[in-house]
Every structure is written in structure tokens, then in C-alpha cells.
Design a protein around this motif. Sequence first.
Motif, PDB file in Angstrom:
ATOM      1  N   ARG A  84       1.024  -0.859  -0.420  1.00  0.00           N
ATOM      2  CA  ARG A  84       0.161   0.138  -0.235  1.00  0.00           C
ATOM      3  C   ARG A  84       0.630   1.118   0.021  1.00  0.00           C
ATOM      4  N   ARG A  85       2.310   1.742   0.898  1.00  0.00           N
ATOM      5  CA  ARG A  85       2.660   1.905   0.821  1.00  0.00           C
ATOM      6  C   ARG A  85       3.641   2.955  -0.302  1.00  0.00           C
ATOM      7  N   ARG A  86       3.565   1.691  -0.794  1.00  0.00           N
ATOM      8  CA  ARG A  86       4.901   1.692  -1.170  1.00  0.00           C
ATOM      9  C   ARG A  86       3.927   2.461  -3.216  1.00  0.00           C
ATOM     10  N   ASN A  87       2.653   2.100  -3.897  1.00  0.00           N
ATOM     11  CA  ASN A  87       2.203   2.376  -4.727  1.00  0.00           C
ATOM     12  C   ASN A  87       1.152   2.983  -3.954  1.00  0.00           C
ATOM     13  N   GLU A  88       0.622   4.371  -3.138  1.00  0.00           N
ATOM     14  CA  GLU A  88       0.769   5.515  -2.654  1.00  0.00           C
ATOM     15  C   GLU A  88       1.831   6.477  -2.749  1.00  0.00           C
ATOM     16  N   GLN A  89       2.868   6.487  -3.163  1.00  0.00           N
ATOM     17  CA  GLN A  89       3.923   6.767  -2.833  1.00  0.00           C
ATOM     18  C   GLN A  89       4.413   7.184  -4.583  1.00  0.00           C
ATOM     19  N   ALA A  90       4.436   5.953  -5.295  1.00  0.00           N
ATOM     20  CA  ALA A  90       4.659   6.205  -6.933  1.00  0.00           C
ATOM     21  C   ALA A  90       3.211   6.695  -7.755  1.00  0.00           C
ATOM     22  N   ARG A  91       1.991   6.480  -7.046  1.00  0.00           N
ATOM     23  CA  ARG A  91       0.957   7.701  -7.212  1.00  0.00           C
ATOM     24  C   ARG A  91       1.106   9.161  -6.966  1.00  0.00           C
ATOM     25  N   SER A  92       1.499   9.195  -5.692  1.00  0.00           N
ATOM     26  CA  SER A  92       1.882  10.628  -5.520  1.00  0.00           C
ATOM     27  C   SER A  92       2.690  11.622  -6.406  1.00  0.00           C
ATOM     28  N   GLN A  93       3.733  10.787  -6.514  1.00  0.00           N
ATOM     29  CA  GLN A  93       4.774  11.057  -7.549  1.00  0.00           C
ATOM     30  C   GLN A  93       4.533  11.061  -9.163  1.00  0.00           C
ATOM     31  N   LEU A  94       2.800  10.654  -9.429  1.00  0.00           N
ATOM     32  CA  LEU A  94       2.935  10.473 -10.840  1.00  0.00           C
ATOM     33  C   LEU A  94       1.616  11.737 -10.359  1.00  0.00           C
ATOM     34  N   VAL A  95       1.169  11.876  -9.547  1.00  0.00           N
ATOM     35  CA  VAL A  95       0.567  13.308  -9.417  1.00  0.00           C
ATOM     36  C   VAL A  95       0.732  14.787  -9.517  1.00  0.00           C
ATOM     37  N   ALA A  96       1.946  14.596  -8.488  1.00  0.00           N
ATOM     38  CA  ALA A  96       2.967  15.973  -8.584  1.00  0.00           C
ATOM     39  C   ALA A  96       3.715  15.955  -9.630  1.00  0.00           C
ATOM     40  N   ASP A  97       3.977  15.017 -10.656  1.00  0.00           N
ATOM     41  CA  ASP A  97       4.098  15.563 -11.527  1.00  0.00           C
ATOM     42  C   ASP A  97       2.715  16.224 -12.862  1.00  0.00           C
ATOM     43  N   LEU A  98       2.063  15.959 -12.700  1.00  0.00           N
ATOM     44  CA  LEU A  98       1.145  16.057 -13.793  1.00  0.00           C
ATOM     45  C   LEU A  98       0.298  17.348 -13.337  1.00  0.00           C
ATOM     46  N   GLY A  99       0.778  18.020 -11.945  1.00  0.00           N
ATOM     47  CA  GLY A  99       0.613  18.912 -11.207  1.00  0.00           C
ATOM     48  C   GLY A  99       1.940  20.304 -12.385  1.00  0.00           C
ATOM     49  N   ARG A 100       2.497  19.843 -12.001  1.00  0.00           N
ATOM     50  CA  ARG A 100       3.862  20.837 -12.278  1.00  0.00           C
ATOM     51  C   ARG A 100       3.752  20.682 -13.850  1.00  0.00           C
ATOM     52  N   LEU A 101       3.537  19.610 -14.341  1.00  0.00           N
ATOM     53  CA  LEU A 101       2.977  20.154 -16.595  1.00  0.00           C
ATOM     54  C   LEU A 101       1.473  20.764 -16.552  1.00  0.00           C
ATOM     55  N   THR A 102       1.091  20.421 -15.399  1.00  0.00           N
ATOM     56  CA  THR A 102      -0.332  21.764 -16.495  1.00  0.00           C
ATOM     57  C   THR A 102      -0.506  22.682 -15.445  1.00  0.00           C
TER      58      THR A 102
END
Length: 196
Positions: free
Chosen positions: A102-120
Motif C-alpha cells: 500500500r505504501r509503495r503504491n501510494e508513494q508512486a501515485r503521489s509522485q505521478l500526480v505531482a508530475d501532472l501538477g507540475r506539467l499542467t
Amino acid sequence: MRTRLPRTRAFIAGMAAVACAHVAAPAAAQDPQTPPPASARARPEARQGQGRAAQQADRLEIAELQRLFDAYTVMQAQEALQLDDTQFGQFLPKLKALQDTRRRNEQARSQLVADLGRLTAPSAATVDEAAVRDRLRALQDLESRAAAELRRAYETIDQQLDVRRQARFRVFEQNMERRKLQLMLRARRGAPGQPR
């Protein structure tokens, strides 16, 4: 006979309360009525750098808080599921595997969402649509993979538990999540408290 560690439980709960208060402190310290200093208004790039540093620090503190809650959950699980020491010894690595997944996937998801936030971000001069599509695809893949991994982790746990304990485990997890949220709310309000 069940292993009881009241002092350790109190310590973990206390540490979780302290960590939670520490995470909440930066947000509480920002007074929305106090205008930023002139230098901060004049240098938006400095503000952005400080904001990124604060976000990284918050992520580290939240990760530490999650580890403390995971440890607290482990200690509460034996009593909640009424497992003897032998049963708990078999259950523990399965619970830890679930928590790690759970923790590993939550961290990976947070990173991807942060990337999307930065890109947009509204401040971005242009939007790299190919990069956004790539990150969205990666997020969808991660969510599918994470769901399958969690399902397997639960199946492994359920193989050891009878149907009553399987249900009790779901209730236990929900109660622990509620306690964590209550503790965070209390810390944000500045009231001392710890999970009981």
C-alpha cells in the motif's frame, strides 16, 4: 497467551501524536492575514523554491507518520483479531507485506500526480501534451497494478484467517484509518491527543 506491550504501544502512540503535530505545525504557522514580506512578493522564484522545499519536508514527515501508524497497527492487530502468539507470528509478515504494498503504491501515485501538477501548472508557459499523456498512462497502469497487488496481499492474509477474522480485519483497518484521521485533526487544532 497474547503478547502485551503497553509501554511500547504508549510510546508509538505518543510518537505518532508528536509527528502528527509536527506535520500540522507548518500549516498552522502560516497566518493568512499576515502579508508576505516585500522581498517574497518581489521574488516569486524564491517563493516557489521555498514551497517545493516545504512540500518535500512535509512528504518526509508524512512518510514517517505513516511508518509510526503502521507500527501501531501491527501492535493492535493481535488483540483486535484475537490471535495467539503462533497465529500472530504467521500473520505478521503478511500484514507487513500488505502495508508495504500500500505504501509503495501510494508513494508512486503521489509522485505521478505531482508530475501532472507540475506539467499542467497555470504558471507553465506551454503544456507538453505528450508528457502529460505519458504521465496519465503511467498513472492508469499504476492504479491497475496496485489494485491487483492489493488484492493478492488480501488473499494471502485471508488464507490464514477464518471468515469471522477476515471481516474483523476489514473493520479493524477502517477503525485504524479513522483513528489516524482523528489524530491529525486534533493535531491541526493544536489539541493534545493520542490514539487509545
